[in-house]
Design an enzyme around this catalytic site. Structure first.
Site, mmCIF file in Angstrom:
data_model
loop_
_atom_site.group_PDB
_atom_site.id
_atom_site.type_symbol
_atom_site.label_atom_id
_atom_site.label_comp_id
_atom_site.label_asym_id
_atom_site.label_seq_id
_atom_site.Cartn_x
_atom_site.Cartn_y
_atom_site.Cartn_z
ATOM 1 N N GLU B 53 -26.658 4.949 -33.835
ATOM 2 C CA GLU B 53 -26.717 5.862 -32.690
ATOM 3 C C GLU B 53 -27.929 5.625 -31.792
ATOM 4 O O GLU B 53 -27.876 5.888 -30.589
ATOM 5 C CB GLU B 53 -26.705 7.321 -33.165
ATOM 6 C CG GLU B 53 -25.352 7.787 -33.716
ATOM 7 C CD GLU B 53 -25.162 7.474 -35.189
ATOM 8 O OE1 GLU B 53 -26.000 6.741 -35.768
ATOM 9 O OE2 GLU B 53 -24.170 7.956 -35.777
ATOM 10 N N PHE B 115 -21.957 20.418 -44.511
ATOM 11 C CA PHE B 115 -22.019 18.956 -44.566
ATOM 12 C C PHE B 115 -22.259 18.387 -43.168
ATOM 13 O O PHE B 115 -21.604 18.761 -42.211
ATOM 14 C CB PHE B 115 -20.717 18.395 -45.142
ATOM 15 C CG PHE B 115 -20.704 16.888 -45.175
ATOM 16 C CD1 PHE B 115 -21.613 16.186 -45.964
ATOM 17 C CD2 PHE B 115 -19.817 16.177 -44.391
ATOM 18 C CE1 PHE B 115 -21.620 14.802 -45.982
ATOM 19 C CE2 PHE B 115 -19.818 14.788 -44.399
ATOM 20 C CZ PHE B 115 -20.725 14.098 -45.196
ATOM 21 N N GLN B 116 -23.189 17.479 -43.071
ATOM 22 C CA GLN B 116 -23.584 16.840 -41.804
ATOM 23 C C GLN B 116 -23.967 17.861 -40.733
ATOM 24 O O GLN B 116 -23.734 17.650 -39.545
ATOM 25 C CB GLN B 116 -22.490 15.888 -41.297
ATOM 26 C CG GLN B 116 -22.359 14.659 -42.194
ATOM 27 C CD GLN B 116 -21.611 13.509 -41.555
ATOM 28 O OE1 GLN B 116 -20.736 13.717 -40.722
ATOM 29 N NE2 GLN B 116 -21.954 12.290 -41.941
ATOM 30 N N LYS B 165 -17.050 21.725 -33.733
ATOM 31 C CA LYS B 165 -15.720 21.128 -33.843
ATOM 32 C C LYS B 165 -14.611 22.105 -33.439
ATOM 33 O O LYS B 165 -13.607 21.699 -32.853
ATOM 34 C CB LYS B 165 -15.507 20.645 -35.281
ATOM 35 C CG LYS B 165 -14.406 19.606 -35.383
ATOM 36 C CD LYS B 165 -14.352 18.982 -36.769
ATOM 37 C CE LYS B 165 -13.227 17.952 -36.839
ATOM 38 N NZ LYS B 165 -13.103 17.390 -38.189
ATOM 39 N N MET B 486 -48.970 -7.487 -30.907
ATOM 40 C CA MET B 486 -49.905 -6.538 -30.313
ATOM 41 C C MET B 486 -50.732 -5.855 -31.402
ATOM 42 O O MET B 486 -51.912 -5.579 -31.222
ATOM 43 C CB MET B 486 -49.143 -5.512 -29.466
ATOM 44 C CG MET B 486 -50.009 -4.766 -28.482
ATOM 45 S SD MET B 486 -50.910 -5.847 -27.339
ATOM 46 C CE MET B 486 -49.895 -5.747 -25.871
#
Lengths: 178, 587
Positions: B53, B115-116, B165, B486
């Protein structure tokens, strides 16, 4: 003598916001995320028709920080207006406290006497306790609470400062206030 | 108006289409399945499947920065949302307009540790311009339109819309975008004319002036860049750009001094230090630009144009603040300049240019490349050749973060806006590879090159799969010095050459790695191979990974060590700068 940009000022800022979920978290998150101080914060809906709440906050910092705070507040999407009541003319500030004193005998009588001087009202009473309601500037509340401490101060709840500009100046639009 | 009833998922797709979204970057999951089903059933919006993502958000950033449009992202709840956080923060810091749709568990499960589930609006509140949780399908279309409006207007930024949802499954009315206006949010774009008049008076009286412009010029649109070029030429003043502002003014122009700041040119930083009037447009006096604050341009009168009032007087006190959109302010400035028939003080300006000429003569970007085909490749040389061999082509550049990023900024000249995509504010390693995917999708016929380091590339390798899947004409040009360069440079300067954990151990063979993804891999390890590899990279269609094996010890110069002032630059490895204790603490 400290330089101008090192002097810490205390300001009372009024913010008109959309009353939507998370708006208070946004304001508080701004202060914690950027390391600003909050000394007092109150919030309640003031314009139900437009779904607007008013946040009054007392903060301190250098002049540059105070300006930043106002600009950062103004930048939040649900913020409609930001007013610095300390800067913009005279204003009235009030705070309310509920002060519970548990005592008997002389202490009980003395607490009632002092309450009278401070124009505090008794809002709850039992044979061994009083709960006083006292309103005024934060300093007045500090003084009252200080006097109650040796007289059996047992519990304390303060609202934080609410403030409004003196004179016809408004934060709400006149139509909304009506 | 007859109201159409649609499912929440259909409303999402229609709202996106009405907002002009052509491409959405995303990754499916349980909490966004209804939206993915709606995607399956339509042809307006193309979905690009990333591999992580974070890549989706960076790709959308690349898309947005190269087009000026709002980038769109779709991720699932929980880990989908948390993985997007780095990209959202990056977009916030660099003012990139994005709308990120996140799935959420059904409203009745919110707060149940389902969940999630995660508190997406809570987590993303400090890293977005604004965010929403839509609890009622009736508010859905309106909220998405509002999200696009907020992302695009004022100082742009990322906006998250969290979609439970059950809201995606529910049915409700569709509200077209033209009926949507935010109740409270009204960004200010038009400047106060009185202040503009005053600013232009000061500009006209300047003897040692400089324009210092940034990403605000790019964000304001191509017209801002046109107006800037016009005004800079009218005045004859020198101009420098920030890292974010490159391309805002043509790099080939004589009046351009190059980038300023920590790794900016000597002439740009010295001119900033010595100027009497500084005209800052769409830049924010970032600590990479100012160096030591109390020694920053000590004797100048400062004019600051910014659309975000909170950027003004944040780090540096300015004398004339102007709140407004860069293009509109420039328009107003030019109008005042013409109307009042102002001219620059040519005599003073000639002296100033003579002084700048002396600074330029120091050639602060010089580097030494050994002759001979077998010589070790200097990273600056590789980038210089890359710039030269792509000159005149329709090319876009993205970068990762580190030494290669600074070298790209120094050696690639940008003559127009939106051609340069780099993570400036947040400094996100792994930005450029996925960003190049977004740029390529926005400009399918163009060449897109991610100037990368091997360590940054390792952070987002999986997106090579995305490039391969869509056969994108993206080139990952890795300057492989086997170090987090760097970090190593700072350890050398500040930590007694104790190179703690900065060596890139156990690197893959990047050519074989590319081949494992089914894409082309090329390698150059000596100077004589550089041109051929670059040419082959350009000629090869589809994605290419280039393993450009460069000198391991090269450092990035010139440099203002942290805690130092603009006139305390180190010009090369021979310069021994003292880093103050204060500077040690800074990053």
């Amino acid at each position: 003598m400290p330089k101008i940009d090192e002097i810490i000022e205390t300001h009372t800022i009024a913010v008109l916001v959309d009353n939507e979920p998370g708006v208070l978290a946004r304001v508080i998150g701004l202060f914690s995320g950027r390391g600003y101080n909050i000394e007092s914060l109150t919030v309640a809906e003031v314009d139900p028709n437009n779904n607007r709440s008013r946040i009054t906050l007392v903060t301190s910092g250098t002049r540059m920080v105070i300006e930043q705070i106002k600009n950062q507040l103004g930048r939040l999407v649900p913020v409609a207006r930001v007013t610095d009541l300390t800067d913009e003319g005279p204003s009235v500030e009030r705070e309310l406290a509920l002060v519970k004193v548990v005592s008997t005998g002389d202490h009980r009588i003395e607490s009632l006497r002092i309450a009278d001087i401070f124009r505090a009202r008794v809002v709850d009473s039992t044979t061994d306790s009083f709960t006083f309601e006292v309103t005024g500037s934060s300093q007045k509340l500090d003084a009252f609470i200080g006097l109650m401490r040796p007289l059996g101060l047992a519990d304390l709840s303060r609202t934080g400062v609410v403030a409004i500009a003196r004179g016809p100046v408004t934060l709400l639009t006149p139509a909304a206030a009506a | 108006m007859s109201e159409q009833k649609m499912t929440g998922a259909e409303i999402v797709l229609k709202a996106l289409a009405d907002q002009g979204v052509e491409v959405i970057f995303g990754y499916p999951g349980g909490a966004v399945l209804p939206i993915y089903d709606a995607i399956f059933n339509q042809n307006h919006i193309r979905h690009i499947l990333v591999r992580h993502e974070q890549g989706a958000v960076h790709a959308a950033e690349g898309y947005a920065r190269s087009t000026g449009k709002v980038g769109a992202v779709l991720v699932t709840s929980g880990p989908g949302a948390t993985n997007a956080v780095t990209g959202l923060t990056d977009a916030l810091m660099d003012s990139i307009p994005l709308v990120c749709l996140t799935g959420q568990v059904p409203t009745h499960l919110i707060g149940n540790d389902a969940f999630q589930e995660c508190d997406t609006t809570g987590i993303t509140r400090p890293c977005t311009k604004h965010n929403y949780l839509v609890k009622d399908v009736k508010r859905l279309a309106r909220t998405i339109h509002e999200a696009f409006y907020v992302a695009r207007t004022g100082r742009p930024g990322p906006v998250v819309v969290d979609l439970p949802k059950d809201v995606q499954f529910g049915t409700g009315p569709y509200t077209p975008p033209e009926h949507v206006e935010h109740k409270t949010y009204r960004p200010r774009v038009d400047p106060d004319m009185e202040v503009v008049e005053k600013a232009v008076e000061v500009i006209a009286s300047a003897r040692r002036p400089i324009f210092y412009t940034g990403g605000g010029i790019i964000n304001s649109g191509p017209r801002a860049a046109e107006l800037l070029a016009k005004f800079v030429r009218m005045t004859g003043f020198p101009i420098t750009n920030t890292l974010m502002g490159l391309g805002g003014y043509p790099a080939h122009d004589e009046q351009f001094l190059g980038m300023l700041g920590m790794h900016g040119t000597y002439e740009a930083n010295m001119a900033m230090h010595g100027c009497d009037v500084m005209v800052c447009i769409g830049a924010r006096f970032d600590d990479r630009v100012t160096g030591r604050l109390d020694a920053f341009s000590p004797n100048s009168f400062k004019i600051h144009v910014d659309i975000d009032r909170s950027s003004i007087n944040k780090n540096v006190h300015v004398d004339v603040p102007i709140v407004g959109d860069c293009a509109r302010v420039l328009d107003a400035m030019i109008e005042v300049w013409n109307r009042r028939k102002f001219t620059s003080d040519q005599v003073a300006l000639n002296d100033w240019w003579a002084q700048i000429g002396l600074w330029r003569a120091r050639k602060s970007l010089r580097f030494h490349q050994d002759e001979g085909d077998d010589a070790v490749i200097k990273p600056q040389y590789a980038i210089k050749r890359l710039a030269e061999l792509t000159a005149g082509k329709d090319v876009y550049f993205t970068t990762e973060v580190g030494q290669h990023q600074m070298w790209a900024a120094q050696y690639i000249p940008f003559d127009e806006p939106n051609r340069w995509m780099t993570s400036g504010g947040l400094g996100t390693m792994g930005y450029g590879l996925p960003a190049s995917i977004g740029v390529q999708l926005a400009h399918p016929d163009s060449l897109v090159i991610d100037v990368a380091g091997e360590a940054s590339t390792m952070m987002v390798l999986q997106e090579l799969g995305t490039m391969a899947q869509y056969r994108l004409n993206c080139k990952v040009f890795i300057l492989n010095n086997r170090w987090m360069g760097m970090v190593r440079q700072w350890q050398e300067l500040l930590h007694g050459e104790r190179y703690s954990e900065s060596y890139s151990e156990a690197l893959p063979d990047f050519v074989k790695l590319a081949e494992a993804f089914g894409i082309t891999g090329l390698r150059a390890s000596k100077k004589g191979e550089v041109d051929d590899v670059i040419k082959k990279m350009i000629e090869t269609p589809g994605p290419v990974v280039v393993d450009m094996q460069v000198c391991k010890t090269e450092n990035c110069f010139p440099m203002i060590p942290s805690g130092a002032a603009h006139n305390e630059m180190l010009l090369g490895p021979g310069d021994q700068g003292e880093v103050s204790e204060e500077g040690m603490v800074m990053v």
